[in-house]
Write a protein that holds these residues in place. Sequence first.
Motif, PDB file in Angstrom:
ATOM      1  N   ILE A 168       0.860  -1.194   0.000  1.00  0.00           N
ATOM      2  CA  ILE A 168       0.000   0.000   0.000  1.00  0.00           C
ATOM      3  C   ILE A 168       0.889   1.235   0.000  1.00  0.00           C
ATOM      4  O   ILE A 168       1.785   1.373   0.854  1.00  0.00           O
ATOM      5  CB  ILE A 168      -0.937   0.002   1.223  1.00  0.00           C
ATOM      6  CG1 ILE A 168      -1.816  -1.256   1.226  1.00  0.00           C
ATOM      7  CG2 ILE A 168      -1.813   1.256   1.234  1.00  0.00           C
ATOM      8  CD1 ILE A 168      -2.645  -1.422   2.483  1.00  0.00           C
ATOM      9  N   HIS A 169       0.652   2.117  -0.917  1.00  0.00           N
ATOM     10  CA  HIS A 169       1.445   3.338  -1.056  1.00  0.00           C
ATOM     11  C   HIS A 169       0.542   4.563  -0.881  1.00  0.00           C
ATOM     12  O   HIS A 169      -0.628   4.542  -1.270  1.00  0.00           O
ATOM     13  CB  HIS A 169       2.125   3.393  -2.431  1.00  0.00           C
ATOM     14  CG  HIS A 169       3.037   2.241  -2.696  1.00  0.00           C
ATOM     15  ND1 HIS A 169       4.347   2.213  -2.280  1.00  0.00           N
ATOM     16  CD2 HIS A 169       2.808   1.055  -3.348  1.00  0.00           C
ATOM     17  CE1 HIS A 169       4.910   1.074  -2.658  1.00  0.00           C
ATOM     18  NE2 HIS A 169       3.984   0.352  -3.303  1.00  0.00           N
ATOM     19  N   ALA A 170       1.105   5.599  -0.292  1.00  0.00           N
ATOM     20  CA  ALA A 170       0.382   6.872  -0.143  1.00  0.00           C
ATOM     21  C   ALA A 170       0.572   7.702  -1.404  1.00  0.00           C
ATOM     22  O   ALA A 170       1.695   7.855  -1.902  1.00  0.00           O
ATOM     23  CB  ALA A 170       0.892   7.625   1.068  1.00  0.00           C
ATOM     24  N   LEU A 171      -0.520   8.206  -1.926  1.00  0.00           N
ATOM     25  CA  LEU A 171      -0.460   9.055  -3.118  1.00  0.00           C
ATOM     26  C   LEU A 171      -0.268  10.523  -2.768  1.00  0.00           C
ATOM     27  O   LEU A 171       0.165  11.312  -3.617  1.00  0.00           O
ATOM     28  CB  LEU A 171      -1.737   8.883  -3.943  1.00  0.00           C
ATOM     29  CG  LEU A 171      -2.014   7.469  -4.465  1.00  0.00           C
ATOM     30  CD1 LEU A 171      -3.347   7.455  -5.214  1.00  0.00           C
ATOM     31  CD2 LEU A 171      -0.886   7.006  -5.379  1.00  0.00           C
ATOM     32  N   LYS A 172      -0.636  10.903  -1.539  1.00  0.00           N
ATOM     33  CA  LYS A 172      -0.496  12.293  -1.089  1.00  0.00           C
ATOM     34  C   LYS A 172       0.085  12.287   0.317  1.00  0.00           C
ATOM     35  O   LYS A 172       0.013  11.283   1.031  1.00  0.00           O
ATOM     36  CB  LYS A 172      -1.853  13.018  -1.093  1.00  0.00           C
ATOM     37  CG  LYS A 172      -2.507  13.134  -2.458  1.00  0.00           C
ATOM     38  CD  LYS A 172      -3.851  13.858  -2.358  1.00  0.00           C
ATOM     39  CE  LYS A 172      -4.529  13.967  -3.713  1.00  0.00           C
ATOM     40  NZ  LYS A 172      -5.846  14.661  -3.620  1.00  0.00           N
ATOM     41  N   SER A 173       0.626  13.426   0.693  1.00  0.00           N
ATOM     42  CA  SER A 173       1.123  13.562   2.062  1.00  0.00           C
ATOM     43  C   SER A 173      -0.043  13.839   3.007  1.00  0.00           C
ATOM     44  O   SER A 173      -1.049  14.444   2.625  1.00  0.00           O
ATOM     45  CB  SER A 173       2.149  14.690   2.149  1.00  0.00           C
ATOM     46  OG  SER A 173       1.567  15.922   1.763  1.00  0.00           O
ATOM     47  N   PHE A 174       0.097  13.394   4.250  1.00  0.00           N
ATOM     48  CA  PHE A 174      -0.949  13.565   5.249  1.00  0.00           C
ATOM     49  C   PHE A 174      -0.559  14.690   6.197  1.00  0.00           C
ATOM     50  O   PHE A 174       0.622  14.860   6.533  1.00  0.00           O
ATOM     51  CB  PHE A 174      -1.163  12.273   6.034  1.00  0.00           C
ATOM     52  CG  PHE A 174      -1.579  11.103   5.168  1.00  0.00           C
ATOM     53  CD1 PHE A 174      -2.887  10.966   4.757  1.00  0.00           C
ATOM     54  CD2 PHE A 174      -0.648  10.150   4.765  1.00  0.00           C
ATOM     55  CE1 PHE A 174      -3.278   9.896   3.968  1.00  0.00           C
ATOM     56  CE2 PHE A 174      -1.031   9.081   3.972  1.00  0.00           C
ATOM     57  CZ  PHE A 174      -2.344   8.952   3.574  1.00  0.00           C
ATOM     58  N   ASP A 175      -1.581  15.430   6.640  1.00  0.00           N
ATOM     59  CA  ASP A 175      -1.374  16.539   7.565  1.00  0.00           C
ATOM     60  C   ASP A 175      -2.036  16.203   8.894  1.00  0.00           C
ATOM     61  O   ASP A 175      -3.249  15.967   8.946  1.00  0.00           O
ATOM     62  CB  ASP A 175      -1.956  17.844   6.986  1.00  0.00           C
ATOM     63  CG  ASP A 175      -1.599  19.058   7.826  1.00  0.00           C
ATOM     64  OD1 ASP A 175      -0.874  18.909   8.825  1.00  0.00           O
ATOM     65  OD2 ASP A 175      -2.051  20.164   7.489  1.00  0.00           O
ATOM     66  N   TYR A 176      -1.252  16.184   9.958  1.00  0.00           N
ATOM     67  CA  TYR A 176      -1.772  15.823  11.272  1.00  0.00           C
ATOM     68  C   TYR A 176      -2.846  16.807  11.726  1.00  0.00           C
ATOM     69  O   TYR A 176      -3.782  16.427  12.434  1.00  0.00           O
ATOM     70  CB  TYR A 176      -0.623  15.792  12.277  1.00  0.00           C
ATOM     71  CG  TYR A 176      -1.045  15.457  13.685  1.00  0.00           C
ATOM     72  CD1 TYR A 176      -1.287  14.140  14.065  1.00  0.00           C
ATOM     73  CD2 TYR A 176      -1.189  16.451  14.648  1.00  0.00           C
ATOM     74  CE1 TYR A 176      -1.670  13.819  15.352  1.00  0.00           C
ATOM     75  CE2 TYR A 176      -1.583  16.151  15.938  1.00  0.00           C
ATOM     76  CZ  TYR A 176      -1.821  14.832  16.292  1.00  0.00           C
ATOM     77  OH  TYR A 176      -2.203  14.527  17.565  1.00  0.00           O
ATOM     78  N   GLU A 177      -2.727  18.095  11.358  1.00  0.00           N
ATOM     79  CA  GLU A 177      -3.714  19.104  11.758  1.00  0.00           C
ATOM     80  C   GLU A 177      -5.037  18.942  11.013  1.00  0.00           C
ATOM     81  O   GLU A 177      -6.053  19.488  11.439  1.00  0.00           O
ATOM     82  CB  GLU A 177      -3.163  20.512  11.524  1.00  0.00           C
ATOM     83  CG  GLU A 177      -2.137  20.967  12.544  1.00  0.00           C
ATOM     84  CD  GLU A 177      -0.806  20.256  12.414  1.00  0.00           C
ATOM     85  OE1 GLU A 177      -0.187  19.963  13.459  1.00  0.00           O
ATOM     86  OE2 GLU A 177      -0.388  19.975  11.269  1.00  0.00           O
ATOM     87  N   THR A 178      -5.036  18.201   9.911  1.00  0.00           N
ATOM     88  CA  THR A 178      -6.253  17.983   9.132  1.00  0.00           C
ATOM     89  C   THR A 178      -6.905  16.651   9.470  1.00  0.00           C
ATOM     90  O   THR A 178      -8.122  16.565   9.676  1.00  0.00           O
ATOM     91  CB  THR A 178      -5.949  18.045   7.627  1.00  0.00           C
ATOM     92  OG1 THR A 178      -5.352  19.300   7.320  1.00  0.00           O
ATOM     93  CG2 THR A 178      -7.216  17.875   6.806  1.00  0.00           C
TER      94      THR A 178
END
Length: 283
Positions: free
Chosen positions: A14-24
């Motif tokens: 499984i790969h992430a296509l976008k970066s994740f934001d902890y504040e979101t």
Amino acid sequence: MASFLNINTDNGHIHALKSFDYETIKKFQFHVSAADSGTPSLSSNVTVNVFILDQNDNAPVILSPVNANGSAEAIEEIPRNVNAGHLVSKVRAYDADIGYNGWLLFSFQEVSDHTLFALDRYTGQIRTLRAFTETDDSRHKLVILVKDNGNVSLSATATVIINVVEPKEAFAASDVKTVIKDDEENSVTFYLIITLGSVSTLFLISIIVLIVMQCSKSTDFSSKYLQDPNYDGTLCHSIQYRSGDKRYMLVGPRMSIGSTIVPGSNGNTLVVPDRRRTASCEM
């Protein structure tokens, strides 16, 4: 989460296509299903929980001082006769990070005289340490560094220019600001008074119109039922009688027992022609 993730159908990576934001978003879950190629096909599924770790990815933002150009710079004027502890200015900043990474600390990056000014490292307040003397410069430049508490600390700077002026000049500048503020307040008060006066006038006019209309209705009602000044309070009564070829109707107040009708009097007497006799004669 299809737009954030991609799974390799051959090996299950499984790969992430976008970066994740902890504040979101702090955590999310999804389901993965695996099936074999047998006949019949057998399958199984699993739930995957993903927890986002916080990173220091937001730098501090200076809220004030900010000038018209948008840069973190301000000019402050203070009288020379201020005492120690006088509040000169305050730097306000904000960090979008949550928790420990969002804590801010203030410090001097550049200061013209360390014996004159002090900076609170937690609040960003700048105060005088002592009174000014005649030998002190009339212009001071302070550069304040604002840092967060991330492992890789991010920072921003603000510049405060302090002009030390004589008390008369400081009071004059203060008076000018006060006059401008008073003019603005007076304008608001003037428009408020006009608005209230207009509303009150309309209300009074409405009340007066209603009173006049009510009075006119009362007058019309009274005039319809106004009594004759000679009326003695008894009900009207009519008496019919015949004299020769004419029929008479006497209209007047109700007559009491024993009253006398005078046939020769024409007062309150209506002469009604005898239509029946006329018609019989014509026939």
